[in-house]
Scaffold this motif. Structure first.
Motif, short mmCIF file in Angstrom:
data_model
loop_
_atom_site.label_atom_id
_atom_site.label_comp_id
_atom_site.label_asym_id
_atom_site.label_seq_id
_atom_site.Cartn_x
_atom_site.Cartn_y
_atom_site.Cartn_z
N ILE A 133 0.83 -1.20 0.00
CA ILE A 133 0.00 0.00 0.00
C ILE A 133 0.87 1.25 0.00
O ILE A 133 0.60 2.22 -0.72
N ALA A 134 1.93 1.23 0.80
CA ALA A 134 2.84 2.39 0.84
C ALA A 134 3.49 2.60 -0.52
O ALA A 134 3.60 3.74 -1.00
N LEU A 153 0.53 -2.21 13.22
CA LEU A 153 0.68 -3.54 13.79
C LEU A 153 0.88 -3.53 15.30
O LEU A 153 0.39 -4.42 16.00
N PHE A 154 1.58 -2.52 15.80
CA PHE A 154 1.97 -2.55 17.21
C PHE A 154 1.51 -1.34 18.01
O PHE A 154 1.88 -1.20 19.18
N ASP A 155 0.74 -0.46 17.37
CA ASP A 155 0.22 0.72 18.05
C ASP A 155 1.33 1.54 18.68
O ASP A 155 1.24 2.01 19.81
N ARG A 156 2.43 1.71 17.91
CA ARG A 156 3.58 2.48 18.38
C ARG A 156 3.81 3.69 17.48
O ARG A 156 3.78 3.56 16.25
N ASP A 157 4.08 4.83 18.08
CA ASP A 157 4.42 6.03 17.34
C ASP A 157 5.93 6.19 17.37
O ASP A 157 6.49 6.85 18.25
N LYS A 259 -7.14 -0.87 5.94
CA LYS A 259 -7.91 0.34 6.25
C LYS A 259 -7.14 1.24 7.20
O LYS A 259 -7.08 2.47 6.99
N ARG A 260 -6.55 0.65 8.23
CA ARG A 260 -5.79 1.45 9.18
C ARG A 260 -4.55 2.05 8.52
O ARG A 260 -4.17 3.19 8.79
N GLY A 261 -3.91 1.26 7.65
CA GLY A 261 -2.71 1.73 6.96
C GLY A 261 -3.02 2.90 6.04
O GLY A 261 -2.28 3.90 6.02
N SER A 262 -4.11 2.79 5.28
CA SER A 262 -4.50 3.88 4.38
C SER A 262 -4.82 5.14 5.17
O SER A 262 -4.46 6.25 4.76
N LYS A 263 -5.50 4.97 6.29
CA LYS A 263 -5.85 6.12 7.13
C LYS A 263 -4.59 6.78 7.68
O LYS A 263 -4.48 8.02 7.67
N TRP A 264 -3.63 5.98 8.15
CA TRP A 264 -2.39 6.53 8.70
C TRP A 264 -1.64 7.32 7.63
O TRP A 264 -1.15 8.43 7.90
N LEU A 265 -1.51 6.78 6.43
CA LEU A 265 -0.80 7.46 5.35
C LEU A 265 -1.48 8.77 4.98
O LEU A 265 -0.81 9.78 4.75
N THR A 266 -2.81 8.76 4.93
CA THR A 266 -3.55 9.99 4.63
C THR A 266 -3.31 11.05 5.70
O THR A 266 -3.12 12.23 5.39
N GLN A 267 -3.26 10.63 6.95
CA GLN A 267 -3.02 11.55 8.05
C GLN A 267 -1.61 12.16 7.98
O GLN A 267 -1.37 13.27 8.48
N GLN A 268 -0.68 11.42 7.34
CA GLN A 268 0.68 11.94 7.17
C GLN A 268 0.79 12.82 5.93
O GLN A 268 1.89 13.28 5.59
N GLY A 269 -0.33 13.04 5.24
CA GLY A 269 -0.32 13.86 4.03
C GLY A 269 0.15 13.11 2.81
O GLY A 269 0.53 13.72 1.80
N ILE A 270 0.17 11.78 2.86
CA ILE A 270 0.63 10.95 1.72
C ILE A 270 -0.61 10.43 1.00
O ILE A 270 -1.35 9.61 1.53
N GLN A 271 -0.85 10.91 -0.20
CA GLN A 271 -2.06 10.56 -0.95
C GLN A 271 -1.78 9.44 -1.95
O GLN A 271 -0.66 9.26 -2.39
#
Length: 271
Positions: A133-134, A153-157, A259-271
């Protein structure tokens, strides 16, 4: 009391994991299939040509329509497809490749009790999908991919400096070998495509197992990964149909990870 798993520990594991995913993604994209097929060329190579007056043009048009509707990486127009359609292709592709393999752990007997095999294989499957996806969103930075996997996967920032490390792949490999007590085998190239031969289940499981073993030293984190629904787990505990429940659970978990991965990437400004 077990020692806490640090972000640095997780990051080095994920850097090795991500690097080893790259050749597999290439293999899954290609898999010996043609990149593009022109129906006119097919007709020209047959006993009738595209200009043959006896050819029903509607048949040719239908063939063109069917070919045009088959979208996969490498085909003309793939990059112009909506990102959701491309992600769905990967969910299906990776899911067929890995979900069944991750669900057969109930057949592992005593090893299935001693090791968190399903979480190891399921995490490896989800990690591969997240890397795909990335890549579809144009992400080449290994630090971004490590942060993505760490979050989903691990809920880590994990901060970017930690995620990128020092850029020394050999040092990362050496560290992983130490963390896994030398149990991790050295990286092997994914087998080259053979014309007319599809990527086999045996080779697929071998690769997935190697990836899962990378994650072994952070097994305490693996249960945080996206999971199937509660009813999948309930069915998975039943005799005979248990494997079917595990399979459906892994498919569901894979979609949730996407779904979570796509959401995270969008939040980082990566379309």
């Amino acid at each position: 009391m077990a020692e806490a798993i640090t972000d640095q520990h997780v990051a080095v594991i994920l850097r090795v994991f991500v690097r080893r995913c790259d050749p597999m993604l290439v293999r899954l994209r290609d898999d010996g299939e043609p990149v593009e097929v022109d129906p006119e060329d097919l007709l020209a190579g047959s006993s009738i040509g595209p200009a043959d007056p006896d050819v029903d043009r509607s048949i040719v048009d239908k063939v063109k329509s069917v070919v045009a509707s088959i979208k996969r990486p490498g085909m003309k127009g793939w990059s112009q497809l909506p990102i959701d359609e491309r992600v769905d292709w990967w969910i299906s592709r990776v899911g067929r490749f890995t979900s069944l393999l991750a669900s057969v752990t109930g057949l592992a007997g005593v090893w299935g009790d001693r090791l968190p095999l399903q979480d190891m294989l399921g995490s490896a499957s989800q990690g591969l999908l997240l890397c795909a996806i990335a890549s579809e969103r144009g992400v080449d930075d290994i630090g971004v991919k490590v942060r993505l996997l760490g979050s989903v996967l691990f809920d880590r920032d994990i901060d970017m400096e930690t995620a990128r490390g020092k850029g020394d792949a050999a040092a990362d490999e050496e560290m992983v070998a130490k963390l896994t007590d030398g149990d991790d085998a050295p990286v092997e190239e994914v087998e080259e495509p053979v014309k007319g031969k599809r990527f086999g289940v045996k080779a697929g499981f071998k690769w997935l197992w190697r990836q899962a073993r990378i994650l072994f030293s952070i097994t305490g984190e693996l249960e945080k990964r996206p999971q199937g629904r509660f009813y999948h787990k309930a069915v998975g505990m039943l005799p005979v149909v248990g494997m079917a429940g595990d399979y459906l659970g892994e498919r569901s978990a894979l979609k949730r990870a996407a779904k979570r991965g796509s959401k995270w990437l969008t939040q980082q400004g990566i379309q």
